[in-house]
Design an enzyme around this catalytic site. Structure first.
Site, PDB file in Angstrom:
ATOM      1  N   GLN A   1       0.856  -1.192   0.000  1.00 23.14           N
ATOM      2  CA  GLN A   1       0.000   0.000   0.000  1.00 23.14           C
ATOM      3  C   GLN A   1       0.886   1.234   0.000  1.00 23.14           C
ATOM      4  OE1 GLN A   1      -3.304  -0.574  -0.363  1.00 23.14           O
ATOM      5  NE2 GLN A   1      -2.655  -2.708  -0.346  1.00 23.14           N
ATOM      6  N   GLY A   2       0.432   2.293  -0.634  1.00 27.07           N
ATOM      7  CA  GLY A   2       1.196   3.538  -0.624  1.00 27.07           C
ATOM      8  C   GLY A   2       2.042   3.728  -1.873  1.00 27.07           C
ATOM      9  N   CYS A   3       1.903   2.823  -2.843  1.00 26.19           N
ATOM     10  CA  CYS A   3       2.606   2.957  -4.117  1.00 26.19           C
ATOM     11  C   CYS A   3       1.593   3.314  -5.192  1.00 26.19           C
ATOM     12  CB  CYS A   3       3.288   1.644  -4.507  1.00 26.19           C
ATOM     13  SG  CYS A   3       4.648   1.183  -3.445  1.00 26.19           S
ATOM     14  N   GLU A   4       1.958   4.252  -6.061  1.00 27.49           N
ATOM     15  CA  GLU A   4       1.069   4.601  -7.164  1.00 27.49           C
ATOM     16  C   GLU A   4       0.958   3.444  -8.147  1.00 27.49           C
ATOM     17  OE1 GLU A   4       1.999   8.298  -9.067  1.00 27.49           O
ATOM     18  OE2 GLU A   4       1.719   9.429  -7.221  1.00 27.49           O
ATOM     19  N   SER A   5       2.076   2.769  -8.410  1.00 30.97           N
ATOM     20  CA  SER A   5       2.080   1.589  -9.273  1.00 30.97           C
ATOM     21  C   SER A   5       1.764   0.381  -8.405  1.00 30.97           C
ATOM     22  CB  SER A   5       3.450   1.389  -9.908  1.00 30.97           C
ATOM     23  OG  SER A   5       3.822   2.524 -10.634  1.00 30.97           O
TER      24      SER A   5
END
Length: 143
Positions: A49-53
């Site tokens: 969680q917390g990644c754009e990709s």
């Protein structure tokens, strides 16, 4: 802290790149070397969680040392993950907790090319590593 062999190789390889274009090409080559994850491993439970990709991360303990596997749907990010794994695989939980991720990417000459969202994403991956280790600790102390 002594660098793992793969991390030392990365430092030497990236140190020989005169500019960003060569580093970007090398980064993608490193990403292509990541062992692919199968469909079952690319599940919501392994997603960071917390990644754009989309990024998936798995951890296994080998005695006191940890081995990570990761993948992403973004090619450049796969390269960054490969470099992160080169730096983290084989470390103990204590060593992982002391890892200065921004300093590692600065040493590689990549820090100033990381967008804030990529930087945050890599920090999210490192945080997820810590969560996996903490969960494994709780699991082993419960037995």
């Amino acid at each position: 802290m002594i660098l793992p062999a793969n991390a030392q190789q990365a430092l030497e390889a990236f140190g020989q790149c005169p500019g960003w274009e060569q580093r970007a090409r090398l980064l993608m080559q490193w990403g292509d070397q990541l062992a692919p994850l199968n469909d079952a491993e690319r599940c919501a439970a392994n997603r960071v969680q917390g990644c754009e990709s989309q990024v998936w991360l798995l951890a296994e303990r080998d005695g006191a040392h940890w081995q990570f596997r990761a993948s992403s749907d973004a090619r450049l990010l796969r390269g960054l993950l490969a470099l992160l794994l080169a730096r983290t695989n084989g470390l103990t939980q204590t060593e992982l907790a002391q890892l200065d991720l921004p300093a590692w990417f600065t040493q590689l000459g990549l820090a100033r090319h990381l967008s804030p969202s990529r930087s945050n994403g890599l920090q999210a991956v490192l945080a997820r590593m810590q969560q996996l280790l903490a969960a494994a600790d709780q699991g082993s102390s419960a037995h």
